[in-house]
Design a protein around this motif. Structure first.
Motif, PDB file in Angstrom:
ATOM      1  N   UNK A  30      59.044  57.097  52.790  1.00 52.26           N
ATOM      2  CA  UNK A  30      59.805  58.069  53.648  1.00 52.26           C
ATOM      3  C   UNK A  30      61.169  57.463  54.097  1.00 52.26           C
ATOM      4  N   UNK A  31      61.757  58.186  54.772  1.00 51.70           N
ATOM      5  CA  UNK A  31      63.097  57.690  55.319  1.00 51.70           C
ATOM      6  C   UNK A  31      63.171  58.267  56.875  1.00 51.70           C
ATOM      7  N   UNK A  32      63.504  57.294  57.621  1.00 45.23           N
ATOM      8  CA  UNK A  32      63.739  57.718  59.240  1.00 45.23           C
ATOM      9  C   UNK A  32      65.097  58.504  59.413  1.00 45.23           C
ATOM     10  N   UNK A  33      64.971  59.766  59.901  1.00 40.16           N
ATOM     11  CA  UNK A  33      66.146  60.312  59.882  1.00 40.16           C
ATOM     12  C   UNK A  33      66.750  60.308  61.075  1.00 40.16           C
ATOM     13  N   UNK A  34      66.287  59.324  62.132  1.00 39.50           N
ATOM     14  CA  UNK A  34      67.146  58.786  63.388  1.00 39.50           C
ATOM     15  C   UNK A  34      67.144  57.415  63.389  1.00 39.50           C
ATOM     16  N   UNK A  62      56.115  53.375  65.873  1.00 41.11           N
ATOM     17  CA  UNK A  62      57.203  52.279  65.663  1.00 41.11           C
ATOM     18  C   UNK A  62      57.607  51.569  64.478  1.00 41.11           C
ATOM     19  N   UNK A  63      56.078  51.266  63.904  1.00 43.09           N
ATOM     20  CA  UNK A  63      56.317  50.530  62.561  1.00 43.09           C
ATOM     21  C   UNK A  63      56.752  51.458  61.536  1.00 43.09           C
ATOM     22  N   UNK A  64      56.307  52.761  61.629  1.00 38.98           N
ATOM     23  CA  UNK A  64      56.787  53.769  60.529  1.00 38.98           C
ATOM     24  C   UNK A  64      58.172  54.125  60.709  1.00 38.98           C
ATOM     25  N   UNK A  65      58.502  54.213  61.970  1.00 37.62           N
ATOM     26  CA  UNK A  65      60.130  54.457  61.996  1.00 37.62           C
ATOM     27  C   UNK A  65      60.949  53.367  61.616  1.00 37.62           C
ATOM     28  N   UNK A  66      60.438  52.108  61.874  1.00 41.71           N
ATOM     29  CA  UNK A  66      61.280  50.777  61.451  1.00 41.71           C
ATOM     30  C   UNK A  66      61.276  50.629  60.033  1.00 41.71           C
ATOM     31  N   UNK A  67      60.171  50.811  59.357  1.00 41.43           N
ATOM     32  CA  UNK A  67      60.198  50.383  57.896  1.00 41.43           C
ATOM     33  C   UNK A  67      60.338  51.610  56.944  1.00 41.43           C
ATOM     34  N   UNK A  68      60.732  52.706  57.267  1.00 41.50           N
ATOM     35  CA  UNK A  68      61.078  53.896  56.526  1.00 41.50           C
ATOM     36  C   UNK A  68      62.362  54.040  56.237  1.00 41.50           C
ATOM     37  N   UNK A  69      62.679  52.985  55.573  1.00 36.93           N
ATOM     38  CA  UNK A  69      64.144  52.797  55.237  1.00 36.93           C
ATOM     39  C   UNK A  69      64.240  53.340  53.644  1.00 36.93           C
ATOM     40  N   UNK A  70      63.389  54.165  53.064  1.00 35.91           N
ATOM     41  CA  UNK A  70      63.421  54.382  51.709  1.00 35.91           C
ATOM     42  C   UNK A  70      62.716  53.508  50.834  1.00 35.91           C
ATOM     43  N   UNK A  71      62.444  52.339  51.120  1.00 39.09           N
ATOM     44  CA  UNK A  71      61.984  51.389  50.208  1.00 39.09           C
ATOM     45  C   UNK A  71      60.347  51.197  50.571  1.00 39.09           C
ATOM     46  N   UNK A  72      59.836  50.887  51.643  1.00 34.84           N
ATOM     47  CA  UNK A  72      58.421  50.623  52.174  1.00 34.84           C
ATOM     48  C   UNK A  72      57.566  51.741  51.976  1.00 34.84           C
ATOM     49  N   UNK A  73      56.535  51.473  51.118  1.00 39.80           N
ATOM     50  CA  UNK A  73      55.700  52.920  51.109  1.00 39.80           C
ATOM     51  C   UNK A  73      54.394  52.834  52.325  1.00 39.80           C
ATOM     52  N   UNK A  74      53.584  53.585  52.458  1.00 40.47           N
ATOM     53  CA  UNK A  74      52.669  53.705  53.377  1.00 40.47           C
ATOM     54  C   UNK A  74      51.795  52.693  53.529  1.00 40.47           C
ATOM     55  N   UNK A 127      51.421  49.710  56.672  1.00 44.98           N
ATOM     56  CA  UNK A 127      50.139  49.362  57.324  1.00 44.98           C
ATOM     57  C   UNK A 127      49.991  47.783  57.316  1.00 44.98           C
ATOM     58  N   UNK A 128      50.018  47.412  56.114  1.00 46.44           N
ATOM     59  CA  UNK A 128      49.735  45.982  55.966  1.00 46.44           C
ATOM     60  C   UNK A 128      50.780  44.848  56.751  1.00 46.44           C
ATOM     61  N   UNK A 129      51.983  45.414  56.804  1.00 47.98           N
ATOM     62  CA  UNK A 129      52.809  44.648  57.601  1.00 47.98           C
ATOM     63  C   UNK A 129      52.440  44.816  58.991  1.00 47.98           C
ATOM     64  N   UNK A 130      52.100  46.100  59.465  1.00 47.29           N
ATOM     65  CA  UNK A 130      51.808  46.336  60.683  1.00 47.29           C
ATOM     66  C   UNK A 130      50.433  45.776  61.334  1.00 47.29           C
TER      67      UNK A 130
END
Ligand code: ZN
Length: 429
Positions: free
Chosen positions: A353-357, A387-399, A403-406
């Motif tokens: 995903x990508x964070x739109x904001x 917060x993790x999803x917003x931060x890591x959703x840069x078009x590269x990290x998958x779901x 979860x693993x990093x968070x």
């Protein structure tokens, strides 16, 4: 495009078929090998003329070996490339002479620590001739005159590599690379060649591929460097890569991370293997090993990791005649193919995903997201997930990677993704 290669028996039979071909950096051995592989998958042979500069290197000359024998004073043949390819120093120049035992000494290679095995030695970039033999045989060679009969030459021609490019729905590419230059050694690297050929054949036959795939069967070091130097325009499309070799021994899988260490492939490979029931050893990048060195050189810094069973140099049979057809087992080859297939399946189904904001954190309350949080412990976890999803959703990290990093349950992260999608703060990449 013939026989299916999916069974361990078929994979092992192909290793056996390729085993005796005298491969080197360039020449008829590599060509013949690529032609045989092309009988199983849509692999095309590409060539670069000898002497063509590539980065700090140049495409090598071809090595043509016709015969190589070392004959003792009593007429016994003590080393013969017709018996085992490793007996001749790989890339040896042609040489025909009678030499003393003392003069011969500087041209002999053996392993005191493994006295019954023939070592694998090369002399690609320095003109030399020589023989490799078991240390026990070398120790017993008497004084006297030896006949050296090496009928070989280094000729201007071309360096060959094999390439299979499979277009998918997306132009984003996955690269699988393995080395094709080793002579009569089964694990290093006929195992890599046959398993990767089988994977290429399987993927070519799939009716649908989300990603594009490229398979590279290139001579070690200079082959990978030449491919990189001649494909720079394509590199921005390369999203994930894996160098795979040494896939036929009974050791545990070892995954070596990319230089960056946090590329998607660094999470995908261990996860895919774990889902298969394997417990891979995961190691950080070091600038030695196989061609991951070239792909991860700072001028390219590509997201390419490396998968082996026992890593190079860590098994006693490595680079000796004991890396033979018994050392490589059908069941290990088949399991390695399953491992690569699991990596592909994981890559094909990544949810990104990508964070739109993305400039600063969005005001969660303004988007109605505090309702989704609540004040208890679960609420705290929900907030962290957002917060993790917003931060890591840069078009590269998958779901699952998020979860693993968070260190949060995947279900919790999925819940955050749903909430953010609904709030219009997130979109599928
Ligand atoms: Zn090797």
């Amino acid at each position: 495009m013939t026989e299916p290669l999916s069974s361990g028996a078929a994979l092992h039979a192909l290793v056996a078929r390729l085993y005796r071909i005298p491969r080197s950096l360039a020449g008829p051995g590599v060509r013949e090998t690529l032609t045989i592989l092309a009988g199983h998958a849509p692999i095309e042979t590409r060539e670069l003329a000898s002497g063509t500069p590539v980065a700090d290197w140049e495409a090598p000359r071809e090595w043509v070996l016709r015969s190589a024998r070392l004959i003792a004073p009593d007429g016994r043949v003590v080393a013969d490339a017709a018996v085992h390819n490793l007996h001749v120093l790989n890339f040896s120049v042609g040489h025909r002479a009678v030499v003393s035992r003392a003069e011969l000494e500087g041209h002999l290679f053996s392993l005191p620590g493994r006295p019954d095995a023939i070592p694998y030695r090369t002399s690609y970039w320095r003109e030399n001739w020589g023989f490799c033999l078991p240390h026990r045989v070398r120790e017993a060679l008497p004084a006297g005159d030896y006949r050296v009969e090496i009928d070989a030459e280094q000729v201007a021609g071309a360096m060959s590599w094999g390439e299979a490019a499979l277009a998918g729905e997306s132009a984003d590419e996955v690269l699988f690379s393995t080395h094709v230059c080793h002579p009569q050694l089964a694990n290093d690297n006929l195992s890599g060649l046959v398993v990767m050929t089988a994977l290429a054949a399987e993927l070519a036959a799939r009716p649908r591929r989300r990603l594009s795939y490229r398979f590279l069967f290139a001579p070690g070091t200079v082959g990978a460097i030449a491919w990189l130097a001649t494909h720079e325009a394509l590199l921005p499309r390369l999203r994930h890569g894996l160098v795979a070799a040494g896939l036929g021994d009974g050791g545990r899988f070892h995954y070596k991370r990319t230089r960056r260490g946090t590329a998607p492939i660094d999470f995908v490979v261990p996860r895919a293997l774990a889902r298969l029931g394997e417990a891979p050893v995961v190691e950080d990048f070091v600038p030695f090993g196989y061609d991951e060195r070239q792909f991860n050189s700072p001028g390219y810094a590509l997201p390419v990791g490396s998968l082996t069973r026992t890593p190079w140099g860590r098994y006693p049979e490595y680079h000796t005649s004991d890396d033979d057809l018994d050392f490589v087992r059908p069941e290990h080859l088949e399991r390695s193919l399953a491992a690569l297939r699991a990596v592909v399946d994981e890559l094909e189904h990544r949810e990104v995903f990508v964070n739109l904001c993305p400039r600063g954190e969005p005001r969660l309350g303004r988007h109605g997201l505090y309702r989704a949080i609540g004040g208890d412990d679960a609420g705290r976890e929900r907030e962290l997930a957002l917060l993790w999803v917003l931060n890591l959703s840069d078009g590269e990290n998958d779901l699952p990677t998020i979860a693993e990093r968070a260190r949060l349950p995947e279900a919790r992260v999925r819940e955050a993704v749903e909430a953010l999608l609904e709030a219009g703060l997130l979109a599928p990449a």
